[in-house]
Design a protein around this motif. Structure first.
Motif, mmCIF file in Angstrom:
data_model
loop_
_atom_site.group_PDB
_atom_site.id
_atom_site.type_symbol
_atom_site.label_atom_id
_atom_site.label_comp_id
_atom_site.label_asym_id
_atom_site.label_seq_id
_atom_site.Cartn_x
_atom_site.Cartn_y
_atom_site.Cartn_z
ATOM 1 N N SER A 4 -7.686 16.916 6.567
ATOM 2 C CA SER A 4 -7.470 15.504 6.699
ATOM 3 C C SER A 4 -8.446 14.829 6.768
ATOM 4 C CB SER A 4 -6.082 15.686 7.706
ATOM 5 O OG SER A 4 -5.309 16.137 7.170
ATOM 6 N N VAL A 5 -9.238 13.614 5.845
ATOM 7 C CA VAL A 5 -9.951 13.035 6.401
ATOM 8 C C VAL A 5 -9.747 12.015 7.009
ATOM 9 C CG1 VAL A 5 -12.001 11.749 5.492
ATOM 10 C CG2 VAL A 5 -11.095 13.880 4.582
ATOM 11 N N LEU A 6 -10.089 11.725 8.531
ATOM 12 C CA LEU A 6 -9.736 10.557 9.179
ATOM 13 C C LEU A 6 -10.428 9.681 9.488
ATOM 14 C CD1 LEU A 6 -7.970 9.608 11.229
ATOM 15 C CD2 LEU A 6 -9.727 10.717 13.093
ATOM 16 N N THR A 7 -9.810 8.081 9.029
ATOM 17 C CA THR A 7 -11.210 7.345 8.355
ATOM 18 C C THR A 7 -10.677 5.965 8.650
ATOM 19 O OG1 THR A 7 -10.859 8.155 5.548
ATOM 20 C CG2 THR A 7 -11.509 5.840 5.817
ATOM 21 N N LEU A 8 -11.459 5.692 9.478
ATOM 22 C CA LEU A 8 -11.640 4.226 9.943
ATOM 23 C C LEU A 8 -11.800 2.625 10.012
ATOM 24 C CD1 LEU A 8 -12.231 6.145 13.922
ATOM 25 C CD2 LEU A 8 -10.468 5.824 13.020
ATOM 26 N N ASP A 9 -11.474 1.958 9.592
ATOM 27 C CA ASP A 9 -11.937 0.520 9.901
ATOM 28 C C ASP A 9 -14.128 0.507 9.856
ATOM 29 O OD1 ASP A 9 -9.791 -0.814 8.350
ATOM 30 O OD2 ASP A 9 -9.538 -1.734 10.424
ATOM 31 N N GLY A 10 -14.940 0.519 8.882
ATOM 32 C CA GLY A 10 -16.843 0.480 9.300
ATOM 33 C C GLY A 10 -17.050 1.656 8.763
ATOM 34 N N ALA A 11 -16.084 2.672 7.672
ATOM 35 C CA ALA A 11 -16.512 4.086 7.753
ATOM 36 C C ALA A 11 -18.084 3.832 7.277
ATOM 37 C CB ALA A 11 -15.626 5.030 7.023
ATOM 38 N N VAL A 50 -7.906 -0.021 5.374
ATOM 39 C CA VAL A 50 -8.577 0.307 6.283
ATOM 40 C C VAL A 50 -9.986 0.166 5.480
ATOM 41 C CG1 VAL A 50 -10.485 2.472 6.217
ATOM 42 C CG2 VAL A 50 -7.735 2.783 7.444
ATOM 43 N N ARG A 51 -10.659 -0.374 5.718
ATOM 44 C CA ARG A 51 -11.949 -1.452 5.238
ATOM 45 C C ARG A 51 -13.010 -0.698 5.975
ATOM 46 N NH1 ARG A 51 -11.008 -5.755 2.352
ATOM 47 N NH2 ARG A 51 -13.270 -6.085 1.999
ATOM 48 N N THR A 52 -13.743 -0.029 5.094
ATOM 49 C CA THR A 52 -15.052 0.592 5.189
ATOM 50 C C THR A 52 -16.515 0.033 5.477
ATOM 51 O OG1 THR A 52 -16.247 0.083 2.512
ATOM 52 C CG2 THR A 52 -14.504 2.038 3.079
ATOM 53 N N GLY A 53 -17.368 0.123 5.692
ATOM 54 C CA GLY A 53 -18.310 -0.694 6.277
ATOM 55 C C GLY A 53 -18.742 -2.006 5.545
ATOM 56 N N GLY A 54 -18.928 -1.543 4.137
ATOM 57 C CA GLY A 54 -19.542 -1.890 2.800
ATOM 58 C C GLY A 54 -18.083 -2.818 2.492
ATOM 59 N N GLY A 55 -16.817 -2.576 3.144
ATOM 60 C CA GLY A 55 -15.723 -4.036 2.905
ATOM 61 C C GLY A 55 -15.402 -3.397 1.594
ATOM 62 N N THR A 57 -11.727 -1.276 0.344
ATOM 63 C CA THR A 57 -10.680 -0.550 0.605
ATOM 64 C C THR A 57 -9.928 0.741 0.669
ATOM 65 O OG1 THR A 57 -9.210 -2.978 0.543
ATOM 66 C CG2 THR A 57 -7.873 -1.741 0.653
ATOM 67 N N VAL A 58 -9.708 1.277 1.357
ATOM 68 C CA VAL A 58 -9.541 2.716 1.041
ATOM 69 C C VAL A 58 -8.057 2.853 1.492
ATOM 70 C CG1 VAL A 58 -10.060 4.811 2.273
ATOM 71 C CG2 VAL A 58 -11.337 3.296 1.860
ATOM 72 N N PRO A 59 -7.323 3.639 0.545
ATOM 73 C CA PRO A 59 -6.278 4.142 0.378
ATOM 74 C C PRO A 59 -5.894 5.015 1.618
ATOM 75 C CG PRO A 59 -6.829 4.703 -0.864
ATOM 76 C CD PRO A 59 -7.859 3.746 -1.190
ATOM 77 N N VAL A 60 -4.834 5.070 2.812
ATOM 78 C CA VAL A 60 -4.612 6.146 3.498
ATOM 79 C C VAL A 60 -3.032 5.701 3.397
ATOM 80 C CG1 VAL A 60 -6.479 5.908 4.951
ATOM 81 C CG2 VAL A 60 -4.468 4.519 5.256
ATOM 82 N N GLN A 61 -2.858 7.481 4.161
ATOM 83 C CA GLN A 61 -1.391 7.710 4.111
ATOM 84 C C GLN A 61 -1.698 8.062 5.909
ATOM 85 O OE1 GLN A 61 -1.773 12.403 2.956
ATOM 86 N NE2 GLN A 61 -0.635 12.383 4.743
ATOM 87 N N ALA A 62 0.046 7.622 5.854
ATOM 88 C CA ALA A 62 -0.239 7.209 7.390
ATOM 89 C C ALA A 62 -0.848 8.894 8.780
ATOM 90 C CB ALA A 62 1.082 7.005 8.437
ATOM 91 N N VAL A 63 -0.802 8.816 9.677
ATOM 92 C CA VAL A 63 -0.756 10.279 10.994
ATOM 93 C C VAL A 63 0.522 10.775 11.350
ATOM 94 C CG1 VAL A 63 -1.873 11.595 12.778
ATOM 95 C CG2 VAL A 63 -3.722 10.144 11.037
ATOM 96 N N THR A 64 1.610 11.661 10.983
ATOM 97 C CA THR A 64 2.556 11.711 11.320
ATOM 98 C C THR A 64 2.486 12.822 11.606
ATOM 99 O OG1 THR A 64 3.180 12.695 9.027
ATOM 100 C CG2 THR A 64 3.645 10.087 9.742
ATOM 101 N N PRO A 65 4.033 13.545 12.706
ATOM 102 C CA PRO A 65 3.901 15.326 13.352
ATOM 103 C C PRO A 65 3.921 16.203 12.108
ATOM 104 C CG PRO A 65 5.460 13.581 14.164
ATOM 105 C CD PRO A 65 4.602 13.191 12.596
ATOM 106 N N ALA A 66 4.164 15.761 10.980
ATOM 107 C CA ALA A 66 4.362 16.801 9.478
ATOM 108 C C ALA A 66 2.950 17.283 9.137
ATOM 109 C CB ALA A 66 5.259 16.128 8.757
ATOM 110 N N LEU A 67 2.007 16.007 9.326
ATOM 111 C CA LEU A 67 0.942 16.796 9.180
ATOM 112 C C LEU A 67 -0.119 17.434 10.035
ATOM 113 C CD1 LEU A 67 -1.266 15.495 6.593
ATOM 114 C CD2 LEU A 67 -2.448 14.030 8.641
#
Length: 320
Positions: A4-11, A50-55, A57-67
């Motif tokens: 799982s690649v945890l992606t945050l705003d400003g990555a 989620v938007r990277t530092g370069g602006g 938009t990154v499609p991400v899936q939600a963090v759930t207990p099943a992950l």
């Protein structure tokens, strides 16, 4: 291997894509060999968008207990200076990520990160009393914030029992190749050929000593003094006297800011100057050794290999 690649705003865009592309190439190459793709990669986030530092938009899936990942990869934030990074670490989504990374680790996942991502992982406390590396130019800030972490910014990759940390910027690719090698050394070798990349053991050759010294006024003054005295034998007492401080104070400040003694930093400056002379001076090794304070080229050759992992011939080839 579930990753799982945890992606945050400003990555940091290059870091994030280097990790994702390396795993994609690995899976594609495995499929060509009629093998099952070894990596189940999910890009996850704590916000819907989620938007990277370069602006971007990154499609991400939600963090759930099943992950339930085997590995969690934390790419760097695109906050490359202390004045940007310190506020970023106080953001609500970053605080949430810190809690989530700690939770994943408690559930058995291993944690991998590179560059500024090591700051986020250090915030969890998971790196305390363990070896780690990070982006070299923020090492003084890292030491200040996390004194319990055994930082060695000269290394590119530092594995421990809780995961692995990697060095600056393109260290993300070294990190991904290291994880691919964990699954299949043969596949990692092929991926490295396709990407024209391989795992590097050190980031020491890329460190700029002057940049590190600027984190502290006394260390910066010492750096300037040292550059003027590279041809002389080093004396801690003489350096301290010239800077109107005590030897103990100079020793403490260098250790706190640089993670090394004044003598070790003095040798770093000798190595840096020797590299410059190897590139542009046309001098032979013995003459260069004299320019940086050694009586013969053999001593310089040993120091270069110890510090940079390369000999004189390799360094001259690299610099062409």
């Amino acid at each position: 291997m579930r990753i799982s690649v945890l992606t945050l705003d400003g990555a940091f865009d290059i870091g994030l894509t280097a990790v994702l592309d390396a795993f994609r190439v690995a899976n594609n190459l495995a499929a060509r060999q009629e093998k099952k793709p070894p990596f189940d990669v999910s890009t996850v986030g704590l916000r819907k968008k989620v938007r990277t530092g370069g602006g971007l938009t990154v499609p991400v899936q939600a963090v759930t207990p099943a992950l339930q990942p085997d590995w969690v990869v934390v790419p760097a934030l695109g906050a490359s200076t202390p004045d940007l990074l310190v506020p970023a670490l106080e953001r609500s989504d970053v605080k949430q990520a810190i809690v989530q990374v700690r939770k994943w680790r408690e559930e058995g996942a291993l944690i991998a990160t590179s560059c500024i991502g090591a700051f986020l992982v250090a915030e969890t406390g998971l790196l305390d009393h363990r070896e780690a590396t990070t982006t070299w130019w923020l090492a003084p800030l890292f030491r200040q914030r996390y004194p319990n972490v055994l930082l060695d910014e000269s290394r590119m990759l530092v594995p421990t029992e809780i995961g692995v940390t990697a060095g600056a910027a393109m260290g993300h690719l070294d990190l991904a190749l290291w994880l691919i090698r964990k699954a299949s050394p043969e596949l990692a070798a092929v991926v490295s050929r396709y990407l024209l990349a391989d795992i590097r053991s050190l980031q020491a050759p890329y460190i700029i000593p002057n940049h590190l010294a600027q984190a502290d006024p006394l260390v910066l003054r010492f750096e300037r003094w040292a550059r003027e005295h590279l041809r002389e034998g080093f004396s801690l007492q003489e350096a301290a006297g010239a800077l109107a401080t005590s030897a103990r104070s100079l020793q403490r400040r260098c250790q706190a800011v640089l993670g090394k003694s004044p003598l070790s930093y003095f040798q770093d400056l000798r190595v840096e100057h020797a590299q410059s002379l190897l590139h542009g001076s046309g001098l032979d090794v013995d003459a260069i050794a004299a320019e940086v304070g050694y009586i013969d080229g053999a001593t310089l050759r040993t120091l270069l290999r110890q510090r940079l992992g390369r000999g004189v011939r390799d360094l001259r080839t690299d610099l062409r």
